[in-house]
Design an enzyme around this catalytic site. Structure first.
Site, short mmCIF file in Angstrom:
data_model
loop_
_atom_site.label_atom_id
_atom_site.label_comp_id
_atom_site.label_asym_id
_atom_site.label_seq_id
_atom_site.Cartn_x
_atom_site.Cartn_y
_atom_site.Cartn_z
N ARG A 55 0.85 -1.19 0.00
CA ARG A 55 0.00 0.00 0.00
C ARG A 55 0.89 1.25 0.00
NH1 ARG A 55 -5.13 1.57 -1.27
NH2 ARG A 55 -6.23 2.63 0.42
N GLY A 97 -13.76 -2.02 -6.97
CA GLY A 97 -15.10 -1.51 -6.70
C GLY A 97 -15.22 -0.69 -5.43
N GLY A 98 -14.10 -0.20 -4.89
CA GLY A 98 -14.19 0.62 -3.68
C GLY A 98 -14.85 -0.16 -2.55
N ASP A 144 -8.08 8.22 0.26
CA ASP A 144 -8.60 7.11 1.07
C ASP A 144 -8.36 7.32 2.57
OD1 ASP A 144 -9.69 5.75 -1.02
OD2 ASP A 144 -8.16 4.18 -1.12
N THR A 156 -9.70 0.25 -9.58
CA THR A 156 -8.76 -0.71 -9.00
C THR A 156 -8.82 -1.90 -9.94
OG1 THR A 156 -9.15 0.08 -6.73
CG2 THR A 156 -8.49 -2.20 -6.92
N THR A 177 -4.07 -0.86 -7.26
CA THR A 177 -4.89 0.32 -7.55
C THR A 177 -4.06 1.59 -7.67
OG1 THR A 177 -6.81 1.57 -6.77
CG2 THR A 177 -5.31 0.79 -5.09
N SER A 184 -7.96 0.71 3.19
CA SER A 184 -8.37 0.24 1.87
C SER A 184 -9.56 -0.71 2.02
CB SER A 184 -7.20 -0.52 1.24
OG SER A 184 -7.58 -1.16 0.06
N SER A 185 -10.24 -0.94 0.90
CA SER A 185 -11.27 -2.00 0.88
C SER A 185 -10.78 -3.22 0.10
CB SER A 185 -12.55 -1.49 0.21
OG SER A 185 -13.19 -0.56 1.03
N1 GLY Z 1 -8.47 2.86 -3.45
C1 GLY Z 1 -9.37 1.81 -3.29
C2 GLY Z 1 -9.09 0.93 -2.13
O1 GLY Z 1 -7.96 0.88 -1.69
O2 GLY Z 1 -9.95 0.29 -1.62
#
Ligand code: GLY
Length: 573
Positions: free
Chosen positions: A97, A461-462, A412, A370, A388, A441-442
């Protein structure tokens, strides 16, 4: 038992075993790859053919996605990869990340009135975190791969140099973001070569990105985070008004983390820990749902229970989750079946729980662009990888001479601090930016394993990633196969706004009426209610592979919503 009886038993038992179902196979009959772009899947298959393992193939797929899907991910962004190493039997979560630059304090994202300024949080130099994906590629190749990085990245380098045809989704996304992208000379040079903005069908060449990939392939970590590339990245960000340092780039580190494991019915689920919110939310939802036989329930009851589990998991996510290196997360509590039982006890089987009865203060959720890919190889190694740059084309900024489109992942973070909630200020504090901190993050790369099946899955998909992976798991649990799971119609609830969002075909008209009578608000798809949002009201790009150990068959499922995607199986002796 006398001797004759023992002899009879010894004779009959093997016969019974031969007549019964086949024992699960020990190794897959080959390899399978599913990704959001056919060129990336083909690069992964090629590397497997050359003797690479799933981890080499993952580096190849990721590298090509960075070239052909700049709309979604790339070297200027980050990733979260879940690996299963067949030899050691170990699962590991590799966290690549992005991290917050030291200068990116919350005040940098507010306008004169103290409101969040999306021009700073979503576009341009301040929106970008320090990239993590290049370090992730190097780490996975060096620690888990068999092939040199040069070989695994060869397709990415070739396609960046020779080009590929611009497809409709890319051209459409560019039209939406062009105003921002045109601000930066480095981006204009790539997306408007010779002053002509790219259009669908054009051959899109990225010679600077090819050279950056070559430096990464030849020098590993130092090829991106030190030397020529690093200097150009810092110069480009700072020339655009940002504030990065060479030390920050050189100080970036990938983290290996213990994944989250839990049981659901006959499955062991292995999934993403913080700084993803996905795994904890997934565990909460599935542990709430575990006692129910969802397959046997009438549709409205089933959707009601699933939605109530989503509502509760999303509400919890607001309070507790952030970068585990910076905040203490009560992970054991949140993952405990007893805690899930408490949440379940609050569900009325006949009535929707209004979200405002579950106190709390909503925080921003992650955004949509993403990508995800899934791989299994013939040794049983697996990869579920999500990566992403955040929103469409990330920050829109390419530092000149790099070809690297930087992310806008700073969005985020919970960037506007303050507003205490009913339980204190944790919602914002847990995910507030700090130098070197990773934004929540998701991304939810996930494995499922039973005696009979092994699965890798995930999607972009967030915040919807988490509910898509949930529905995917429920699909596999109901006996579906990879292609059907990738195609499943989707519905989503995220506590606030208090509404069920549904794709066409996800909830029948009759069930929708029953759910409304229970107090649910439903965003109805267009063919079921006049005034819906149109046929674009679909989401996700789920990529999954499965190894059916009983039949010893590999299957891949690529999301039919995305015509560029491809799942492929490589038979290997
Ligand atoms: N930027 C989308 C995520 O990290 O969930």
């Amino acid at each position: 038992m006398n001797r004759i009886a023992w002899l009879l038993l010894a004779f009959l038992l093997p016969l019974a075993a031969a007549a019964g179902p086949a024992a699960p196979a020990a190794h897959p009959p080959g390899a399978a790859v599913a990704s959001a772009h056919h060129l990336a899947t083909e690069a992964g298959i090629e590397v497997l053919r050359q003797g690479g393992n799933a981890f080499d193939a993952a580096v190849a797929v990721s590298g090509v996605l960075s070239v052909v899907e700049p709309i979604s991910s790339g070297l200027g962004g980050g990733g979260m990869w879940l690996l299963h190493d067949a030899k050691s039997g170990r699962d590991v979560f590799v966290d690549g990340r992005e991290t917050a630059p030291a200068a990116a304090t919350p005040d940098k994202f507010l306008d004169a009135k103290g409101n969040l300024d999306p021009q700073r949080s979503q576009n341009g130099p301040w929106s970008a975190g320090i990239p993590g994906l290049p370090a992730l590629l190097v780490h996975v190749a060096e620690k888990y791969g068999r092939l040199p990085l040069k070989q695994s990245l060869a397709s990415a380098i070739r396609i960046a140099r020779e080009g590929f045809p611009v497809y409709a989704r890319m051209a459409h996304g560019y039209a939406l973001k062009r105003q921002v992208m045109d601000r930066y000379p480095g981006t204009r040079a790539v997306f408007s070569p010779n002053g002509k903005p790219i259009r669908e069908g054009d051959i899109f060449r990225q010679p600077d990105l090819a050279a950056t990939l070559e430096r990464l392939a030849a020098q590993g970590f130092d090829g991106f985070y030190r030397g020529t590339t690093a200097k150009r990245l810092v110069a480009g960000v700072n020339a655009a008004g940002g504030q990065w340092t060479l030390d920050e780039l050189a100080g970036y580190r990938v983290k290996e983390r213990e994944p989250i494991h839990f049981r659901y019915h006959d499955w062991t689920i292995t999934t993403a820990p913080p700084p993803s919110s996905g795994g904890i939310a997934l565990a909460q939802m599935l542990q709430i749902l575990a006692p129910y036989d969802l397959k046997a329930m009438p549709e409205a009851e089933r959707v009601h229970m699933v939605v109530e589990s989503m509502r509760r998991a999303f509400r919890d996510r607001t309070f507790y989750l952030g970068d585990p290196d910076f905040v203490k997360i009560p992970q054991r509590l949140l993952l405990s079946p007893d805690y899930a039982a408490g949440l379940r006890a609050g569900i009325d089987p006949d009535k929707a729980t209004p979200s405002d009865l579950l106190s709390g203060q909503p925080t921003p959720l992650e955004d949509e662009e993403t990508t995800h890919f899934s791989i299994i190889d013939a040794d049983g190694n697996r990869v579920a990888a999500t990566q992403t740059v955040n929103l469409l084309f990330g920050s829109g900024l390419i530092p000149p001479g790099t070809g690297v489109l930087l992310n806008d992942e700073m969005d985020d973070f919970a960037l506007k601090p303050g507003t205490p909630n009913a339980f204190g200020v944790m919602g914002f504090e847990a995910n507030a930016p700090k130098p070197g901190k990773r934004m929540l993050s998701s991304m939810t790369p996930t494995f499922m394993e039973s005696r009979d099946k092994v699965v890798a899955l995930g999607t972009p998909g967030g915040s919807r990633i988490i509910t898509m992976v949930l529905l995917g798991i429920l699909g596999y649990d109901a006996g579906l196969q990879a292609p059907q799971v990738a195609a499943l119609p989707r519905y989503h609830h995220q506590w606030l706004p208090d509404v069920i969002d549904a794709e066409p075909g996800a909830i029948s008209t009759q069930a929708a009426q029953a759910l409304q009578a229970m107090g649910h608000r439903i965003e109805l798809p267009p063919d079921e209610a006049a005034g819906g949002r149109g046929s674009s009201h679909v989401w996700g790009n789920l990529q999954t592979v499965e190894w059916d150990r009983r039949a010893n068959v590999l299957r891949g499922g690529t999301d039919p919503r995305n015509p560029q995607g491809k799942a492929a199986v490589l038979a290997q002796p």
